[in-house]
Design a protein around this motif. Structure first.
Motif, PDB file in Angstrom:
ATOM      1  N   ARG A 243      -3.801   1.626  -3.068  1.00 46.63           N
ATOM      2  CA  ARG A 243      -3.776   2.929  -2.413  1.00 46.63           C
ATOM      3  C   ARG A 243      -3.835   2.782  -0.899  1.00 46.63           C
ATOM      4  O   ARG A 243      -3.158   3.512  -0.174  1.00 46.63           O
ATOM      5  N   ASP A 244      -4.656   1.849  -0.401  1.00 46.51           N
ATOM      6  CA  ASP A 244      -4.756   1.658   1.048  1.00 46.51           C
ATOM      7  C   ASP A 244      -5.110   0.212   1.355  1.00 46.51           C
ATOM      8  O   ASP A 244      -5.399  -0.592   0.454  1.00 46.51           O
ATOM      9  N   ALA A 245      -5.092  -0.118   2.644  1.00 50.69           N
ATOM     10  CA  ALA A 245      -5.325  -1.495   3.078  1.00 50.69           C
ATOM     11  C   ALA A 245      -6.746  -1.948   2.776  1.00 50.69           C
ATOM     12  O   ALA A 245      -6.986  -3.135   2.531  1.00 50.69           O
ATOM     13  N   ARG A 246      -7.708  -1.025   2.805  1.00 46.81           N
ATOM     14  CA  ARG A 246      -9.096  -1.399   2.526  1.00 46.81           C
ATOM     15  C   ARG A 246      -9.221  -1.971   1.116  1.00 46.81           C
ATOM     16  O   ARG A 246      -9.872  -2.998   0.904  1.00 46.81           O
TER      17      ARG A 246
ATOM     18  N   PHE B 109      14.701   9.294  -3.488  1.00 48.22           N
ATOM     19  CA  PHE B 109      13.670   8.263  -3.585  1.00 48.22           C
ATOM     20  C   PHE B 109      12.603   8.760  -4.556  1.00 48.22           C
ATOM     21  O   PHE B 109      11.997   9.808  -4.326  1.00 48.22           O
ATOM     22  N   VAL B 110      12.393   8.029  -5.645  1.00 51.56           N
ATOM     23  CA  VAL B 110      11.354   8.368  -6.618  1.00 51.56           C
ATOM     24  C   VAL B 110      10.213   7.386  -6.393  1.00 51.56           C
ATOM     25  O   VAL B 110      10.349   6.185  -6.658  1.00 51.56           O
ATOM     26  N   ILE B 111       9.077   7.880  -5.894  1.00 54.90           N
ATOM     27  CA  ILE B 111       8.010   7.001  -5.425  1.00 54.90           C
ATOM     28  C   ILE B 111       6.807   7.040  -6.365  1.00 54.90           C
ATOM     29  O   ILE B 111       6.702   7.889  -7.246  1.00 54.90           O
ATOM     30  N   GLY B 112       5.898   6.089  -6.131  1.00 53.92           N
ATOM     31  CA  GLY B 112       4.623   6.085  -6.849  1.00 53.92           C
ATOM     32  C   GLY B 112       4.725   5.733  -8.318  1.00 53.92           C
ATOM     33  O   GLY B 112       3.942   6.221  -9.131  1.00 53.92           O
ATOM     34  N   LEU B 113       5.661   4.832  -8.685  1.00 54.54           N
ATOM     35  CA  LEU B 113       5.872   4.512 -10.097  1.00 54.54           C
ATOM     36  C   LEU B 113       4.894   3.440 -10.567  1.00 54.54           C
ATOM     37  O   LEU B 113       5.266   2.302 -10.884  1.00 54.54           O
TER      38      LEU B 113
ATOM     39  N   THR C 216       0.835  -1.197   0.000  1.00 53.52           N
ATOM     40  CA  THR C 216       0.000   0.000   0.000  1.00 53.52           C
ATOM     41  C   THR C 216       0.873   1.251   0.000  1.00 53.52           C
ATOM     42  O   THR C 216       2.074   1.192   0.258  1.00 53.52           O
ATOM     43  N   ASP C 217       0.214   2.378  -0.260  1.00 54.03           N
ATOM     44  CA  ASP C 217       0.939   3.645  -0.231  1.00 54.03           C
ATOM     45  C   ASP C 217       1.529   3.918   1.153  1.00 54.03           C
ATOM     46  O   ASP C 217       2.630   4.458   1.278  1.00 54.03           O
ATOM     47  N   ALA C 218       0.789   3.542   2.201  1.00 56.03           N
ATOM     48  CA  ALA C 218       1.293   3.762   3.556  1.00 56.03           C
ATOM     49  C   ALA C 218       2.525   2.911   3.821  1.00 56.03           C
ATOM     50  O   ALA C 218       3.483   3.364   4.468  1.00 56.03           O
ATOM     51  N   GLU C 219       2.521   1.672   3.343  1.00 53.36           N
ATOM     52  CA  GLU C 219       3.696   0.813   3.515  1.00 53.36           C
ATOM     53  C   GLU C 219       4.889   1.367   2.734  1.00 53.36           C
ATOM     54  O   GLU C 219       6.033   1.309   3.204  1.00 53.36           O
ATOM     55  N   GLU C 220       4.609   1.890   1.556  1.00 58.82           N
ATOM     56  CA  GLU C 220       5.673   2.515   0.772  1.00 58.82           C
ATOM     57  C   GLU C 220       6.264   3.700   1.526  1.00 58.82           C
ATOM     58  O   GLU C 220       7.496   3.850   1.603  1.00 58.82           O
ATOM     59  N   ALA C 221       5.407   4.537   2.103  1.00 58.29           N
ATOM     60  CA  ALA C 221       5.878   5.712   2.839  1.00 58.29           C
ATOM     61  C   ALA C 221       6.687   5.308   4.063  1.00 58.29           C
ATOM     62  O   ALA C 221       7.720   5.927   4.372  1.00 58.29           O
TER      63      ALA C 221
END
Length: 562
Positions: free
Chosen positions: A494-497, A448-452, A338-343
């Motif tokens: 995007r998220d855990a849900r 860090f280049v994220i969200g690829l 998820t995005d949170a795990e990436e962050a």
């Protein structure tokens, strides 16, 4: 500061220049176009060429005009020229600031008052749209997705491309422009805005370019005087120039130009705002006699970073840039749930990258959109790591508003959505968070280049071939901000849900495969180098130390902002 001497065909040049850089600085061509890749030193070459010409007497500083894209870039040019001892008398600024100064001068010469300029046209656009607002609905805002924001974007694009209200609908459709208002409606509102602007007797910032070019073409005496005064023209970031700016440039340089431009078509990322990289590509045709030089050696990034960035852009083999730097660590690619795990992962890796001697501000996290950076800011906060948003006004007319008295306040203009607050250390240090666009012109040892993932890189709204090409160049800009360490990441959900609902996961960015392939080739052909081995040993040691560290009474993590 005097220009350091080093003999080169009788000219005083600084030591340390490569042969292509020295040629670009010393060449005697009246019209010269330098295509300089990322990290190739294009701004250094431009300022050294100005200094060389002032020192050898081939240019008078009072007759030199340097144009660039933003206030930030203009400030950097002035700083470098000052360090070279040649700043006195030289004019350096954006095209818009130059146009404003010339319009004021021409009117003053004729006893006329200065032009009335709208520092922000959104207030007028809101008034134009007011009669269409449903009864009881809140007033239109100036945010990008509001009707005012959409109309402001489209009118800005049209004026940058020299498109009138009458021609807007056809030109917008041909260019694949989309907005919630529709091309015919935008054209009508654009016409009404122009009527209202003229009724108020005002120019907006884009009108400065149109009006100044008109004036130079129609007022022959004043135009000749201006061309005599600014007989030596230098243009930085030429790939970001739009047709309105280029029309003004042509009116300035006349039939026999003394012209020097530098730019990189691979870093043209403002097409959405009207920029046309073809103006740089076709300059030898537009200005006959222009010679083209290439600077392909990157002095910023390690060979590993350069190879990965070139693969993402699709520059293999002999067309790929090279690096003048020693080998560095191998770039990494990581995927998260998820995005949170990436962050959270990025925050952890940023902590590891903060080794002795490296400030937090030497680490950057880059994303396509501001919204992606919000989660990273939260993760850094949780880890007690200081951070700050990248600063600097990059707008093409960003040095004009400060010259307008009184300045018109902006309408509902958030600087960094979701990142208005900063959490830095006591000395102002902090990990830098920036969008790909805002990172342009900057560099950091660790990036860090994220969200690829598809939908973000490229954006889902980029559907035309031109838009996709620009998204690819934007990724190249982000990757080439790294000097030594580069990590590329993306998340499946995007998220855990969404992850738990069984929905379809995201797909990796279409350009990530090329990055991974280039990385695999680097790994296969690599031999352990001392910098890479030392970095690996340090990361291993930090991980061991962190695993065995005694927990703190609060949440077990040190407060790195102290």
């Amino acid at each position: 500061m005097a220009l350091p001497a080093a003999d080169h065909d009788g000219l005083a040049l600084p030591a340390g220049l490569t042969a292509p850089q020295r040629e670009a600085v010393a060449a005697t061509d009246r019209s010269l176009c330098v295509l300089a890749g990322a990290g190739a030193g294009k701004t250094r070459v431009l300022t050294l060429r100005v200094a060389r010409r002032v020192h050898d007497g081939s240019a008078d500083p009072g007759h030199v005009l340097v144009c660039t894209f933003s206030r930030k870039a203009a400030d950097e040019l002035r700083r470098r020229l000052w360090m070279l001892g040649v700043s006195d008398g030289i004019r350096a600024g954006t095209f818009h600031r130059t146009a404003l100064g010339l319009l004021r001068q021409q009117r003053a010469d004729r006893g006329a008052p200065p032009p009335v300029v709208l520092a922000d046209r959104r207030a007028v656009l809101a008034a134009v749209l007011e009669e269409e607002r449903p009864e009881g609905a809140p007033a239109w805002g100036g945010r990008r997705r509001s009707p005012v924001g959409q109309l402001e974007t489209e009118i800005g694009w049209a004026k940058a491309r020299l498109v009138t209200p009458e021609a807007y609908a056809a030109e917008a459709q041909a260019a694949g422009r989309t907005s919630g208002l529709g091309p015919e409606r935008v054209a009508e509102l654009y016409r009404r805005y122009e009527d209202e602007r003229r009724r108020r007797g005002a120019l907006d910032l884009d009108d400065l370019l149109w009006s100044c070019a008109d004036m130079l073409e129609q007022d022959a005496a004043f135009g000749d005087a201006v061309r005599w005064r600014y007989r030596h023209l230098f243009v930085d970031e030429m790939q970001d120039v739009n047709p309105a700016q280029f029309r003004l440039l042509r009116a300035l340089f006349g039939p026999d130009p003394d012209l020097f431009v530098v730019g990189d078509p691979n870093q043209s990322v403002y097409g959405w705002n009207g920029a046309d990289p073809g103006l740089l590509d076709h300059l030898p045709v537009t200005v006959p006699g222009t010679r083209v030089l290439r600077l392909d050696e990157n002095h910023r990034s390690s060979p590993q970073v350069v190879a990965v960035a070139a693969s993402a852009l699709g520059l293999p083999g002999t067309h790929a840039p090279t690096s003048a730097r020693p080998d560095g660590p191998m770039p990494s690619v990581a995927v998260h749930g998820t995005d949170a795990e990436e962050a959270t992962w990025v925050a952890r890796q940023a902590w590891l990258a903060h080794r002795p001697g490296r400030r937090w501000s030497q680490i950057a996290v880059l994303a396509r959109t501001n919204a992606q950076l919000t989660k990273v800011a939260e993760a850094l906060e949780k880890a007690r790591i200081p951070w700050r948003a990248a600063g600097g006004d990059l707008a093409p007319a960003s040095d004009v508003r400060e010259a307008l008295e009184p300045a018109t306040p902006a309408v509902d203009q958030p600087a960094m959505v979701g990142l208005a607050a900063e959490h830095t250390a006591e000395d102002g240090d902090g990990v830098v968070l920036a969008t790909f666009h805002r990172a342009k012109g900057l560099q950091w040892p660790a990036v860090f280049v994220i969200g690829l993932s598809e939908g973000l890189v490229p954006l889902g709204s980029a559907t035309s071939e031109a838009a996709l090409d620009e998204e690819r160049r934007l990724l190249y800009v982000a990757l080439t901000r790294a000097e030594d360490e580069l990590a590329c990441t993306w998340a499946l959900y995007r998220d855990a849900r969404l992850a738990g609902s069984g929905g379809a996961p995201r797909r990796a960015s279409r350009w990530l495969e090329a990055i991974e392939r280039a990385r695999a080739e680097l790994v296969a052909g690599a031999t352990p180098t001392e910098p890479a081995a030392a970095a690996a040993r340090w990361r291993q040691l930090r991980a061991q130390l962190d695993a065995t560290a005694e927990p703190r009474p609060d949440d077990g993590r040190p407060d790195h902002r102290r």
